[in-house]
Write a protein that holds these residues in place. Structure first.
Motif, PDB file in Angstrom:
ATOM      1  N   TYR A  30       0.795  -1.107   0.263  1.00 32.94           N
ATOM      2  CA  TYR A  30       0.056  -0.079  -0.040  1.00 32.94           C
ATOM      3  C   TYR A  30       0.690   1.135  -0.042  1.00 32.94           C
ATOM      4  CZ  TYR A  30      -3.947  -3.210   1.585  1.00 32.94           C
ATOM      5  OH  TYR A  30      -4.888  -3.831   1.859  1.00 32.94           O
ATOM      6  N   THR A  31       0.199   2.295  -0.680  1.00 28.36           N
ATOM      7  CA  THR A  31       0.854   3.643  -0.406  1.00 28.36           C
ATOM      8  C   THR A  31       0.220   4.097   0.874  1.00 28.36           C
ATOM      9  OG1 THR A  31       1.082   4.245  -2.701  1.00 28.36           O
ATOM     10  CG2 THR A  31       0.960   5.875  -1.221  1.00 28.36           C
ATOM     11  N   MET A  32       1.187   4.708   1.729  1.00 28.97           N
ATOM     12  CA  MET A  32       0.823   5.167   3.063  1.00 28.97           C
ATOM     13  C   MET A  32       1.042   6.520   3.372  1.00 28.97           C
ATOM     14  SD  MET A  32       1.811   1.675   5.117  1.00 28.97           S
ATOM     15  CE  MET A  32       0.580   2.244   6.692  1.00 28.97           C
ATOM     16  N   VAL A  46       0.460  15.850   4.749  1.00 28.99           N
ATOM     17  CA  VAL A  46       1.935  16.146   5.142  1.00 28.99           C
ATOM     18  C   VAL A  46       2.764  15.135   4.515  1.00 28.99           C
ATOM     19  CG1 VAL A  46       3.407  15.606   7.291  1.00 28.99           C
ATOM     20  CG2 VAL A  46       1.145  16.395   7.532  1.00 28.99           C
ATOM     21  N   ALA A  47       2.727  13.960   4.268  1.00 25.52           N
ATOM     22  CA  ALA A  47       3.757  13.286   3.610  1.00 25.52           C
ATOM     23  C   ALA A  47       3.180  11.624   3.313  1.00 25.52           C
ATOM     24  CB  ALA A  47       4.957  13.004   4.544  1.00 25.52           C
ATOM     25  N   THR A  48       3.839  11.157   2.159  1.00 27.15           N
ATOM     26  CA  THR A  48       3.195   9.913   1.598  1.00 27.15           C
ATOM     27  C   THR A  48       4.696   9.100   1.121  1.00 27.15           C
ATOM     28  OG1 THR A  48       1.733   8.766   0.221  1.00 27.15           O
ATOM     29  CG2 THR A  48       3.046  10.596  -0.783  1.00 27.15           C
ATOM     30  N   ILE A  49       4.548   7.792   1.400  1.00 30.16           N
ATOM     31  CA  ILE A  49       5.345   6.954   0.958  1.00 30.16           C
ATOM     32  C   ILE A  49       4.763   5.717   0.044  1.00 30.16           C
ATOM     33  CG2 ILE A  49       5.343   5.800   3.220  1.00 30.16           C
ATOM     34  CD1 ILE A  49       8.385   5.443   2.758  1.00 30.16           C
ATOM     35  N   CYS A  93      -2.575   8.730  10.300  1.00 32.43           N
ATOM     36  CA  CYS A  93      -1.755   7.836   9.187  1.00 32.43           C
ATOM     37  C   CYS A  93      -3.020   7.316   8.578  1.00 32.43           C
ATOM     38  CB  CYS A  93      -1.087   6.694  10.054  1.00 32.43           C
ATOM     39  SG  CYS A  93      -1.958   5.632  11.005  1.00 32.43           S
ATOM     40  N   ALA A  94      -2.686   6.826   7.045  1.00 30.05           N
ATOM     41  CA  ALA A  94      -3.755   6.227   6.377  1.00 30.05           C
ATOM     42  C   ALA A  94      -2.957   5.617   5.326  1.00 30.05           C
ATOM     43  CB  ALA A  94      -4.181   7.474   5.350  1.00 30.05           C
ATOM     44  N   ALA A  95      -3.848   4.653   5.017  1.00 29.10           N
ATOM     45  CA  ALA A  95      -3.255   3.429   4.320  1.00 29.10           C
ATOM     46  C   ALA A  95      -4.168   3.320   2.920  1.00 29.10           C
ATOM     47  CB  ALA A  95      -2.765   2.308   4.901  1.00 29.10           C
ATOM     48  N   GLN A  96      -3.510   2.495   1.858  1.00 29.87           N
ATOM     49  CA  GLN A  96      -4.122   2.299   0.760  1.00 29.87           C
ATOM     50  C   GLN A  96      -4.588   3.335   0.012  1.00 29.87           C
ATOM     51  OE1 GLN A  96      -7.275  -0.759   0.623  1.00 29.87           O
ATOM     52  NE2 GLN A  96      -6.404  -1.745  -1.298  1.00 29.87           N
ATOM     53  N   LEU A  97      -3.837   3.594  -1.107  1.00 36.32           N
ATOM     54  CA  LEU A  97      -4.330   4.996  -2.104  1.00 36.32           C
ATOM     55  C   LEU A  97      -5.300   4.435  -3.040  1.00 36.32           C
ATOM     56  CD1 LEU A  97      -4.125   7.599  -2.917  1.00 36.32           C
ATOM     57  CD2 LEU A  97      -1.888   6.947  -4.333  1.00 36.32           C
ATOM     58  N   ARG A 104      -2.451  11.349  -4.315  1.00 30.21           N
ATOM     59  CA  ARG A 104      -1.924  10.820  -2.999  1.00 30.21           C
ATOM     60  C   ARG A 104      -2.100  12.009  -1.939  1.00 30.21           C
ATOM     61  NH1 ARG A 104       1.481  12.980  -6.648  1.00 30.21           N
ATOM     62  NH2 ARG A 104       3.008  14.335  -6.118  1.00 30.21           N
ATOM     63  N   MET A 105      -2.338  13.245  -2.285  1.00 33.75           N
ATOM     64  CA  MET A 105      -2.559  14.207  -1.164  1.00 33.75           C
ATOM     65  C   MET A 105      -3.760  14.607  -0.880  1.00 33.75           C
ATOM     66  SD  MET A 105       0.513  17.163  -2.700  1.00 33.75           S
ATOM     67  CE  MET A 105       2.023  16.330  -3.032  1.00 33.75           C
TER      68      MET A 105
END
Length: 123
Positions: A30-32, A46-49, A93-97, A104-105
């Motif tokens: 997942y993108t988080m 704030v940020a994504t990975i 925090c968030a997960a699964q784009l 993503r933002m």
């Protein structure tokens, strides 16, 4: 998947904090992301990975915050250095784009959300 954010607290300007987000299920593909919401304001990116550890940040935290992940532990982190009073917010925090990387933002683009952890930075 359930997400549990932790690590917030009350610090002084210039201090550091490390937020953690523990996932109950597998999140390695997942993108988080981390978002934050200050009092009276909308929730902001704030940020994504992504799964391959490629990261992106909002301009106001670039050079101060670092997002990272440990796929073996299904964990997400946010190292926050040189904190400023304007960083005061509840951090989520968030997960699964959902959708493409271009979303993503967006606060509406993630399937799973944690409950938030409060970060307060005093001047």
């Amino acid at each position: 998947v359930q997400l549990q954010a932790s690590g917030g607290g009350l610090v002084q300007a210039g201090d550091s904090l490390r937020l953690s987000c523990a996932a109950s299920g597998r999140t390695s593909t997942y993108t988080m992301a981390w978002f934050r919401q200050a009092p009276g304001k909308e929730r902001d990116f704030v940020a994504t990975i992504n799964w391959n550890a490629a990261a992106d940040y909002t301009d106001s935290v670039k050079g101060r915050f670092t997002i990272s992940r440990d796929n073996a532990k299904n964990a997400l982190y946010l190292q926050m250095n040189s904190l400023k009073p304007e960083d005061t917010a509840v951090y989520y925090c968030a997960a699964q784009l959902l959708g493409g990387f271009g979303y993503r933002m967006s606060t509406t683009a993630y399937r799973y959300w944690g409950q938030g952890t409060q970060v307060t930075v005093s001047s």
